[in-house]
Design an enzyme around this catalytic site. Structure first.
Site, short mmCIF file in Angstrom:
data_model
loop_
_atom_site.label_atom_id
_atom_site.label_comp_id
_atom_site.label_asym_id
_atom_site.label_seq_id
_atom_site.Cartn_x
_atom_site.Cartn_y
_atom_site.Cartn_z
N ASP A 130 28.70 47.27 48.12
CA ASP A 130 29.16 46.61 46.90
C ASP A 130 30.64 46.92 46.70
O ASP A 130 31.02 48.08 46.49
CB ASP A 130 28.34 47.10 45.70
CG ASP A 130 28.53 46.24 44.46
OD1 ASP A 130 29.56 45.56 44.35
OD2 ASP A 130 27.63 46.25 43.59
N ARG A 132 32.63 45.33 44.37
CA ARG A 132 33.10 44.75 43.11
C ARG A 132 33.85 45.75 42.23
O ARG A 132 33.58 46.94 42.26
CB ARG A 132 31.91 44.17 42.34
CG ARG A 132 31.34 42.93 42.96
CD ARG A 132 30.09 42.45 42.24
NE ARG A 132 28.99 43.39 42.37
CZ ARG A 132 27.79 43.19 41.84
NH1 ARG A 132 27.56 42.10 41.14
NH2 ARG A 132 26.82 44.09 42.02
#
Length: 204
Positions: A130, A132
């Site tokens: 991930d 983000r």
């Protein structure tokens, strides 16, 4: 005065009527040129707890109605929850594929079709599970005069990110919506490897 471009910047606001209700759309941009939007509905006072959803862009789920993820279902449910509540905010961040981009997401899908799970596929392509960032959320919420939030999410990392930015997260509302035969394995992987908080009964 410094001439350095701000890392994040508010751009403009316009009306955005939708089939669920009349929202306003607020544009923001990063110094890199990446664009993001916030949708707001209704009015609130500074001390109100505002329901919000941080939603990362998913072209396949949001626009092409894919059932191999739950993104489009969650987007629709979050907007409806906001309208039903009478006010709220959706932060729509342009972070396709948990930050790896659309074409790399398609590459990851190909690997998943061959037997890898979503985390293994990202890592096989050389990415973290991930990538983000939620830093722009602070500017978005400040611009909209939102001080206290109830976050619609199954991802505890989003709560931690907002709290680290100094945002008062009063609570979390689960958004277990859009679970299909095509995405059960994907959602189970997110629960077991990424810490998402789904009710275990949904995987039976």
């Amino acid at each position: 005065m410094s001439s350095k471009q701000p890392k994040y910047e508010y751009v403009s606001t316009a009306k955005l009527p939708t089939r669920m209700g009349d929202f306003k759309i607020h544009g923001f941009v990063e110094a890199s040129g990446q664009e993001h939007v916030a949708l707001s509905y209704g009015e609130w006072k500074e001390d109100d707890v505002v329901p919000i959803r941080i939603h990362s862009e998913c072209l396949t789920g949001d626009s092409l109605f894919s059932t191999r993820c739950d993104c489009g279902f969650q987007l629709e449910k979050a907007m409806q929850n906001i309208v039903d509540n009478g006010y709220g905010v959706l932060l729509y961040l342009r972070q396709e594929g948990r930050g790896i981009g659309l074409l790399n997401k398609i590459r990851a899908y190909n690997l998943q079709d061959s037997g890898m799970d979503t985390v293994e596929a990202n890592e096989h392509l050389g990415f973290d599970a991930d990538l983000r960032s939620y830093d722009i959320c602070k500017l978005m919420l400040d611009t909209l005069n939102v001080k206290h939030v109830e976050l619609m999410t199954n991802n505890p990392k989003k709560l931690a990110a907002l709290k680290a930015l100094g945002i008062d997260v009063v609570g979390r509302k689960p958004i277990d919506h859009g679970i299909t035969k095509d995405n059960k394995h994907y959602l189970k992987t997110k629960t077991e490897k990424l810490g998402h908080a789904f009710d275990p009964h949904v995987f039976k």
